[in-house]
Enzyme design. Sequence first.
Site, PDB file in Angstrom:
ATOM      1  N   CYS A 199       0.855  -1.264   0.006  1.00  0.00           N
ATOM      2  CA  CYS A 199       0.055  -0.155  -0.031  1.00  0.00           C
ATOM      3  C   CYS A 199       0.948   1.148   0.165  1.00  0.00           C
ATOM      4  O   CYS A 199       1.649   1.353   0.880  1.00  0.00           O
ATOM      5  CB  CYS A 199      -1.045  -0.034   1.066  1.00  0.00           C
ATOM      6  SG  CYS A 199      -1.950   1.514   1.566  1.00  0.00           S
ATOM      7  N   TYR A 239      -5.160   6.597  -9.151  1.00  0.00           N
ATOM      8  CA  TYR A 239      -6.267   5.891  -9.178  1.00  0.00           C
ATOM      9  C   TYR A 239      -7.329   6.552  -9.693  1.00  0.00           C
ATOM     10  O   TYR A 239      -8.351   5.855 -10.406  1.00  0.00           O
ATOM     11  CB  TYR A 239      -6.561   6.303  -7.435  1.00  0.00           C
ATOM     12  CG  TYR A 239      -5.781   5.250  -6.577  1.00  0.00           C
ATOM     13  CD1 TYR A 239      -5.964   4.186  -6.195  1.00  0.00           C
ATOM     14  CD2 TYR A 239      -4.430   5.648  -6.323  1.00  0.00           C
ATOM     15  CE1 TYR A 239      -5.111   3.042  -5.639  1.00  0.00           C
ATOM     16  CE2 TYR A 239      -3.636   4.890  -5.432  1.00  0.00           C
ATOM     17  CZ  TYR A 239      -3.824   3.524  -5.179  1.00  0.00           C
ATOM     18  OH  TYR A 239      -3.074   2.716  -4.366  1.00  0.00           O
TER      19      TYR A 239
END
Length: 309
Positions: free
Chosen positions: A44, A175
């Site tokens: 992450c 994203y």
Amino acid sequence: MGAYRSTGEFQRDQRYITTRITADGRDGYPVEPGRYRLVVSRACPWASRAIIVRELLGLQDVLSMGVCGPTHDQRSWTFDLDPGGRDPVLGIERIQDAYFARFPGYERGITVPCVVDVTTGQVVTNDYAQLTLDLSTEWAQYHRPGAPQLYPEHLRAEIDEVNDVVFRDVNNGVYRAGFAGTQEAYSAAYERLFARLDWLSQRLSTRRYLVGGQLTEADVRLFTTLVRFDAVYHGHFKCNRHKLTELPVLWDYARDLFQTPGFGDTVNFEHIKRHYYEVHRDINPSGVVPLGPDLSGWDLPHTRADLPS
């Protein structure tokens, strides 16, 4: 992770637990060596910030760290890397257990990084942006000798300004491109991302670091996106105008950071690729993880030391 606007634009869910661990304990959680456990995944990018800052500041002995595996299901991240699939300090299999211990029926994102109070087994915070700033400021008395000042007072306004645009257009921008629900939303995110990367290239062409001639929080936040760029964002998120290796200034800058203790030695490319390609089945239905790219270039010499710092 997020939702879609009617325009097809990806919108990140930013409803975090904003409790803070502070030197004065004003939120009920005072800084205390050994009391808290930082829970992360090396896959992450938001968690990677906390891993890097903890290393740079030398907080390993006062703030322990639990590492979740690279993949997760709809319920939460799991401690599948540990013997028996259970965190050896918290004694739990899923990080959701720490969330539910404090907030039964918690309905927001169960995310990493988060900090758990070992004495109660309850999550304290998952506000990743504030978390690293607090490690620099509230935990200062426990920093190692010679630790960098990642968020010095005289540079905070400029750091905040750079962080804001980098988050909007780069950290979250990849994203917004990757999870866009329409061609128009994707195109807008794509153009915004590469316009900001061009801006960053120009800014970094005459300076070694982003702000104030020294390593700061701003560099940490940009690095965690750059180090994932060719491995996942270029292909998986369709951020493919150029690879990082084709952007000379940013590639040189990223290698400089990667070769700095606390950065590259915390990166696990296998975890990164497995997370994105195995978990995001809406983008990659087969779950097949690509074998490339060639990552040997990260160890090549850089020329950043010749710039003003």
